[in-house]
Design a protein around this motif. Structure first.
Motif, PDB file in Angstrom:
ATOM      1  N   ILE A 464       0.864  -1.188   0.000  1.00 12.88           N
ATOM      2  CA  ILE A 464       0.000   0.000   0.000  1.00 12.88           C
ATOM      3  C   ILE A 464       0.899   1.235   0.000  1.00 12.88           C
ATOM      4  O   ILE A 464       1.727   1.407   0.900  1.00 12.88           O
ATOM      5  CB  ILE A 464      -0.919   0.036   1.239  1.00 12.88           C
ATOM      6  N   LEU A 465       0.767   2.080  -1.016  1.00 14.29           N
ATOM      7  CA  LEU A 465       1.507   3.338  -1.102  1.00 14.29           C
ATOM      8  C   LEU A 465       0.596   4.464  -0.629  1.00 14.29           C
ATOM      9  O   LEU A 465      -0.427   4.758  -1.254  1.00 14.29           O
ATOM     10  CB  LEU A 465       1.979   3.605  -2.531  1.00 14.29           C
ATOM     11  N   ALA A 466       0.961   5.081   0.504  1.00 15.65           N
ATOM     12  CA  ALA A 466       0.151   6.150   1.087  1.00 15.65           C
ATOM     13  C   ALA A 466       0.726   7.510   0.691  1.00 15.65           C
ATOM     14  O   ALA A 466       1.883   7.813   0.991  1.00 15.65           O
ATOM     15  CB  ALA A 466       0.114   6.017   2.613  1.00 15.65           C
ATOM     16  N   PHE A 467      -0.082   8.328   0.014  1.00 12.68           N
ATOM     17  CA  PHE A 467       0.402   9.598  -0.544  1.00 12.68           C
ATOM     18  C   PHE A 467      -0.191  10.835   0.146  1.00 12.68           C
ATOM     19  O   PHE A 467       0.028  11.950  -0.318  1.00 12.68           O
ATOM     20  CB  PHE A 467       0.057   9.678  -2.045  1.00 12.68           C
ATOM     21  N   SER A 468      -0.940  10.664   1.217  1.00  9.56           N
ATOM     22  CA  SER A 468      -1.660  11.808   1.801  1.00  9.56           C
ATOM     23  C   SER A 468      -0.722  12.888   2.324  1.00  9.56           C
ATOM     24  O   SER A 468      -1.106  14.055   2.445  1.00  9.56           O
ATOM     25  CB  SER A 468      -2.584  11.337   2.932  1.00  9.56           C
ATOM     26  N   GLN A 469       0.543  12.546   2.662  1.00  9.17           N
ATOM     27  CA  GLN A 469       1.502  13.529   3.173  1.00  9.17           C
ATOM     28  C   GLN A 469       2.494  13.983   2.103  1.00  9.17           C
ATOM     29  O   GLN A 469       3.478  14.641   2.406  1.00  9.17           O
ATOM     30  CB  GLN A 469       2.265  12.953   4.375  1.00  9.17           C
TER      31      GLN A 469
END
Length: 556
Positions: A464-469
């Motif tokens: 899972i690649l989290a891009f919110s930041q």
């Protein structure tokens, strides 16, 4: 370009609305700065290689034109030490006659730059570059005066450090006694008199005193020489195509320096006066017109002068009348006092510039920057050294590039990716799920580090690649993300993307990050649905493996 935008680059009657309230203060300030500017105009004209007369003409013509058309109400323009430093090699390579053409070409470039609205770009020059540039100019101006005092000068265009060294090496020490005495008297007076009266025009008074002493004792000191008793008639230089091509690079350097110094000086005027009415684009247009006018009248290219501008503001200037008065005072000197001025000893002017150069160096700023960070200290020292040893414009270019590289390295270090633990209720499937959170800026400076960090090791089935930041993203960074997704999918690892900021979605789609996913449904806005999808994927994979093992014919 819209007409209102162009109209903002032209003079307006409203700029003189306050003149009826402050005309006495403006006239007094203009007279004060005119007296202060006289020795500097003469000295910088000589330092440039064009002669004292050219410096005086420049102060009158360019000062008047910039006062009317420039973007600041109180900025004083004229010949400066920085410009003199740039002009010396031009005179050495092409002769004094080329300065008019160089000035006109540079002025036209400045006007175009202002019309295009590029005045705000001065904000891109880092503080350490400005401080190192200013300090380097101060050192150069000081070094340029050594041959004038010792009387052993190299050819025009010789590097100031080399020329100063040769002057010391080959000086006739039996004949330099009186020039050194003249220098000592001028510097002593300029240091001591302000302790009693800071407003007294001590530099001019010191020069007058030394001139009278030299005349009375008939001392063998070199003099300025003949000064015109009127302004020369305006004339255009010959625009020969071959000559234009030859001096074009020099004109670019002059235009760049004039823009940098003028905009910096205008910013200083804003800070000192508290008057925020300042138009950087109009300042470029005004300085361009001043350079053109100066070239037409036989002067040298001009810039905004920080020291004279500061004197003008501190003397009480409020409107453009003060700067106009400064030029008229100098014009009076040309028509009424050219004879006495021609008798001023060169050593006296050299002394004024030596002390001016020493005071130009921003010692407090240098100490602050040297204590800040090693990268800032390196940029400052590099800019200063290149300014003294190589070239002013190259020094600014080197400084900006190196400062940018250090900034990119710092941004790259604060940007990156880390593997994040799953903090929700534990699930057996979590052992096969890797969550990577990208933070800061994903750009060319950080892309390789991110590529090396994101990987699927061991039994990991879902990433899972989290891009919110993620704050910023460039094409290189987006392409790296697309390559990472494709590489993981090729390994059989399912990639889920979560929390892409809306402002970055268009770039990620156009570069192919989203299309690299196995399924368009693998794009999520929040983390819980992405985690639940990953867990269900792992469970289905586990169930499929169990079925395969239980099937007839499978190995026991």
């Amino acid at each position: 370009m819209r007409v209102p935008a162009l109209r903002g680059l032209l003079p307006d009657v409203s700029e003189y609305a306050e003149m009826r309230l402050h005309w006495r203060a403006d006239l007094a300030a203009g007279a004060t700065v005119g007296i202060v500017a006289l020795p500097l105009a003469l000295a910088f004209g000589i330092s440039s290689g064009a002669g004292a007369a050219a410096g005086l003409v420049t102060a009158v013509v360019a000062g008047l034109v910039a006062a009317v058309f420039g973007g600041s109400n109180v900025q004083v323009s004229g010949p400066t030490g920085a410009m003199a430093v740039v002009l010396v090699p031009i005179v050495g390579d092409h002769g004094v006659a080329a300065l008019a053409l160089v000035g006109i070409l540079a002025g036209l470039m400045l006007m175009v730059t202002g019309v295009l609205g590029l005045g705000q770009l001065i904000g891109l020059v880092p503080w350490p570059v400005i401080a190192g540039f200013t300090a380097g100019i101060g050192v150069i101006i000081f070094l340029q005066q050594v041959p004038l005092v010792l009387g052993a000068a190299d050819d025009v265009g010789t590097r100031p450090l080399v020329a100063a060294f040769h002057s010391v090496q080959h000086a006739d020490w039996s004949a330099v006694g009186w020039p050194l005495v003249a220098v000592g008297i001028v510097i002593a007076l300029m240091l001591v008199v302000p302790l009693w009266n800071a407003q007294f025009p001590v530099s001019l008074a010191a020069i007058v005193l030394v001139t009278l002493m030299v005349e009375a004792l008939d001392l063998p000191l070199a003099r300025i020489g003949e000064i015109p008793s009127s302004l020369p008639m305006p004339s255009l230089p010959v625009f020969d195509t071959a000559l234009v091509q030859t001096v074009f690079t020099a004109a670019v350097a002059v235009a760049a320096l004039s823009a940098i110094e003028s905009l910096l000086s205008a910013r200083v005027a804003v800070d000192l006066s508290g008057d925020a009415r300042y138009n950087p684009d109009r300042e470029l247009v005004g300085q361009g017109m001043a350079c053109v006018a100066s070239g037409v009248f036989g002067g040298i290219p001009a810039t905004g002068a920080i020291a004279r501008t500061a004197v003008n503001v501190r003397a009480g200037a409020r409107t453009r009348l003060s700067v106009i008065t400064h030029s008229l005072v100098l014009l009076g000197v040309i028509y009424l006092a050219s004879g006495p001025v021609s008798r001023i000893p060169m050593a006296a002017l050299a002394a004024v510039l030596m002390l001016t150069a020493a005071r130009m160096i921003p010692y407090a700023e240098i100490r602050t920057i040297l204590r800040a960070t090693r990268s800032d200290a390196f940029v400052l020292l590099l800019t200063m050294v290149v300014t003294v040893l190589v070239d002013l414009i190259e020094a600014v270019q080197f400084g900006i590039v190196v400062a940018a590289l250090f900034t990119l390295r710092a941004v790259a270090r604060t940007s990156g990716v880390f593997r994040e633990e799953i903090s929700s209720d534990p699930d057996p499937a979590d052992d096969r799920i890797a969550v990577y959170r990208l933070t800061g800026s994903m750009f060319f400076g950080a892309s390789e580090r991110v590529r090396s960090e994101v990987r699927a090791e061991g039994d990991v089935e879902v990433v899972i690649l989290a891009f919110s930041q993620l704050r910023t993203l460039d094409a290189t960074g987006a392409n790296t993300l697309a390559e990472i997704v494709r590489a993981l999918e090729k390994q059989g690892v399912t990639v889920l993307i979560k929390g892409v900021p809306n402002r970055l979605m268009a770039l990620m789609r156009s570069v192919g990050v989203i299309s690299s996913l196995r399924d368009r449904r693998h794009l999520f806005h929040t983390f819980p649905p992405a985690l639940e999808h990953a867990r269900s994927h792992v469970r289905r994979s586990a169930a499929a493996r169990e079925q395969a093992l239980a099937a007839p014919g499978s190995e026991s």
